[in-house]
Design an enzyme around this catalytic site. Structure first.
Site, mmCIF file in Angstrom:
data_model
loop_
_atom_site.group_PDB
_atom_site.id
_atom_site.type_symbol
_atom_site.label_atom_id
_atom_site.label_comp_id
_atom_site.label_asym_id
_atom_site.label_seq_id
_atom_site.Cartn_x
_atom_site.Cartn_y
_atom_site.Cartn_z
ATOM 1 N N GLU A 273 28.238 -1.860 24.274
ATOM 2 C CA GLU A 273 28.648 -1.595 22.880
ATOM 3 C C GLU A 273 28.360 -0.140 22.485
ATOM 4 O OE1 GLU A 273 26.493 -3.854 19.889
ATOM 5 O OE2 GLU A 273 27.502 -2.799 18.292
ATOM 6 N N ASP B 35 28.918 -1.358 6.325
ATOM 7 C CA ASP B 35 28.539 -2.259 7.393
ATOM 8 C C ASP B 35 27.221 -2.932 6.969
ATOM 9 O OD1 ASP B 35 28.120 -3.246 10.097
ATOM 10 O OD2 ASP B 35 26.634 -1.648 10.281
ATOM 11 N N ASP C 252 26.905 2.320 11.106
ATOM 12 C CA ASP C 252 25.965 2.786 12.141
ATOM 13 C C ASP C 252 26.632 2.841 13.511
ATOM 14 O OD1 ASP C 252 25.845 -0.207 12.464
ATOM 15 O OD2 ASP C 252 24.439 0.355 14.042
ATOM 16 N N LYS D 159 36.903 -3.818 13.253
ATOM 17 C CA LYS D 159 36.626 -3.830 11.814
ATOM 18 C C LYS D 159 37.653 -2.953 11.108
ATOM 19 C CE LYS D 159 32.127 -3.903 10.794
ATOM 20 N NZ LYS D 159 30.674 -3.565 10.901
ATOM 21 N N ASP E 47 24.551 -4.878 9.530
ATOM 22 C CA ASP E 47 23.445 -4.786 10.486
ATOM 23 C C ASP E 47 23.189 -3.352 10.896
ATOM 24 O OD1 ASP E 47 22.654 -7.585 11.087
ATOM 25 O OD2 ASP E 47 24.738 -7.764 11.726
ATOM 26 N N SER F 143 31.178 -6.920 8.043
ATOM 27 C CA SER F 143 30.180 -7.071 9.104
ATOM 28 C C SER F 143 30.659 -7.932 10.256
ATOM 29 C CB SER F 143 28.911 -7.704 8.520
ATOM 30 O OG SER F 143 28.021 -8.048 9.552
ATOM 31 N N ALA F 144 30.332 -7.485 11.446
ATOM 32 C CA ALA F 144 30.594 -8.282 12.645
ATOM 33 C C ALA F 144 29.423 -9.212 12.934
ATOM 34 C CB ALA F 144 30.850 -7.356 13.831
HETATM 35 N N1 LIG Z 1 25.745 -11.842 19.767
HETATM 36 C C1 LIG Z 1 25.590 -10.690 19.119
HETATM 37 C C2 LIG Z 1 26.676 -9.907 18.767
HETATM 38 C C3 LIG Z 1 26.450 -8.729 18.087
HETATM 39 N N2 LIG Z 1 25.203 -8.326 17.786
HETATM 40 C C4 LIG Z 1 24.973 -7.098 17.026
HETATM 41 O O1 LIG Z 1 25.443 -7.295 15.712
HETATM 42 C C5 LIG Z 1 25.864 -6.084 15.129
HETATM 43 C C6 LIG Z 1 27.195 -6.288 14.455
HETATM 44 O O2 LIG Z 1 27.059 -6.500 13.096
HETATM 45 P P1 LIG Z 1 27.442 -5.357 12.004
HETATM 46 O O3 LIG Z 1 26.959 -5.910 10.687
HETATM 47 O O4 LIG Z 1 26.721 -4.114 12.365
HETATM 48 O O5 LIG Z 1 28.928 -5.212 12.021
HETATM 49 C C7 LIG Z 1 25.980 -5.075 16.249
HETATM 50 O O6 LIG Z 1 24.967 -4.096 16.071
HETATM 51 C C8 LIG Z 1 25.713 -5.870 17.516
HETATM 52 O O7 LIG Z 1 24.899 -5.147 18.410
HETATM 53 C C9 LIG Z 1 24.146 -9.120 18.129
HETATM 54 O O8 LIG Z 1 22.970 -8.750 17.812
HETATM 55 N N3 LIG Z 1 24.348 -10.278 18.805
HETATM 56 MG MG LIG Z 2 25.995 -2.254 12.258
#
Ligand SMILES: Nc1ccn([C@@H]2O[C@H](COP(=O)(O)O)[C@@H](O)[C@H]2O)c(=O)n1
Ligand SMILES: [Mg+2]
Length: 311
Positions: free
Chosen positions: A107, A60, A249, A224, A62, A175-176
């Site tokens: 979340e 991942d 995480d 994911k 973030d 990554s989201a």
């Molecule tokens: N509008 C948003 C949507 C999601 N988040 C945060 O991004 C993280 C997802 O990314 P990964 O690389 O961890 O998959 C996740 O921690 C969400 O809380 C955001 O900040 N703003």
């Molecule tokens: Mg993350």
């Protein structure tokens, strides 16, 4: 009765949590929690014995490769970097912050099921992306936005990326977050090597370089898995890489390797950054190694060093 491993093998002191793997001293750090030390010992040993040619890393971004805490405050996610940047209007910033305050507790809520969370995550991402599109962001501003942000990779990131690159180990970042932003963070850290492949939410820009939409499929915390990887062919190309180190995480990161055919061994390492007490039980049930409030990649680097050292 447990059979001892070959001399120098991980856990040849008996496999108690203390002597889990003397060759990886980082596992003794106070941040490390493991529910099944024997299982972890066995996986680490198998990863080492079966060799580098079978290994791939799936991570991942973030709050896994990037830090959670920045000088006593929360570090920004790739979305936050954009949301709080100078290219967003004050009204836009407020709306994006309101969304974060509403949806982030959902979340990470350990008392809601994934089925409950999924549609709400789609709602959050969709609304946030719509707001970002309204801001007419320029592609040419991305590098400067990242330079001006507080984004930080975890301590030890250079050794981590370097070890993987030098050993030709494919690293898949799933990554989201926002792909353009996280790529730029890695690029500015000088570790965007040829073995790194990213799947994320990427922005599309028109001929004038203005953001028009986010490219699908939308990736949020809880989808994911293989359903959003159709057409990439990534895991199929790596069909001989049947041993995996997975880094995440969130509980949503646990499915990131679902599309890998014929997995032999998988070591799941989870960073538990927030609401540690409340979420500990679920993390210990799901991740092989849980790193509590640990801003470093020390444990991952220690394990890699051991796996990659020639016997
Ligand atoms: N509008 C948003 C949507 C999601 N988040 C945060 O991004 C993280 C997802 O990314 P990964 O690389 O961890 O998959 C996740 O921690 C969400 O809380 C955001 O900040 N703003
Ligand atoms: Mg993350």
């Amino acid at each position: 009765m447990e059979r001892p491993g070959p001399p120098g093998a991980c856990g040849d002191r008996g496999g108690t949590e203390r002597g889990l793997c003397p060759q990886v001293p980082e596992l003794q750090k106070g941040t490390v929690r493991i529910r099944q030390p024997e299982r972890v010992r066995g996986i680490i040993q198998a990863l080492r014995e079966q060799g580098v040619a079978k290994l791939q890393v799936i991570s991942d971004f973030d709050m896994t490769l990037s830090r959670f805490g920045c000088n006593g405050r929360r570090c920004p996610t790739s979305h936050n970097i954009l949301d709080t940047s100078r290219v967003i209007s004050e009204d836009g910033k407020k709306k994006l912050k309101d969304l974060l305050h509403y949806y982030y507790p959902i979340e990470i809520d350990p008392n809601r099921t994934l089925e409950e969370k999924r549609p709400l995550m789609v709602e959050w991402w969709t609304k946030a992306h719509e707001l970002l599109v309204q801001q007419k962001i320029h592609k040419g501003d991305i590098a400067q936005i990242v330079r001006e942000s507080e984004a930080m990779l975890r301590d030890g990131f250079k050794e981590f990326f370097d070890q993987l690159h030098k050993n030709n180990i494919p690293m898949f970042i799933f990554s989201a977050g926002v792909g353009d932003i996280l790529e730029e963070i890695i690029r500015q850290a000088n570790v965007f090597y040829s073995n790194v492949f990213v799947v994320s939410n990427y922005m599309d820009f028109n001929d004038d370089g203005v953001l028009t939409h986010f490219r699908g499929p939308l990736i949020h915390t809880y989808n994911k898995n293989n359903t959003v990887l159709q057409g990439t062919g990534y895991f199929q190309q790596l069909s001989t890489r049947t041993n995996i180190i997975l880094l995440g995480d969130s509980m949503g990161d646990l499915t990131m390797a679902d599309g890998v055919p014929s997995v032999e061994n998988i070591l799941k390492i989870g960073f538990l950054n927030d609401k540690v007490e409340e979420r500990r039980g679920k993390y210990l049930d799901s991740y092989d190694i849980v790193l509590e409030s640990d801003e470093t990649l020390d444990v991952v680097n220690g394990i890699l060093r051991y796996i990659l050292t020639e016997t």
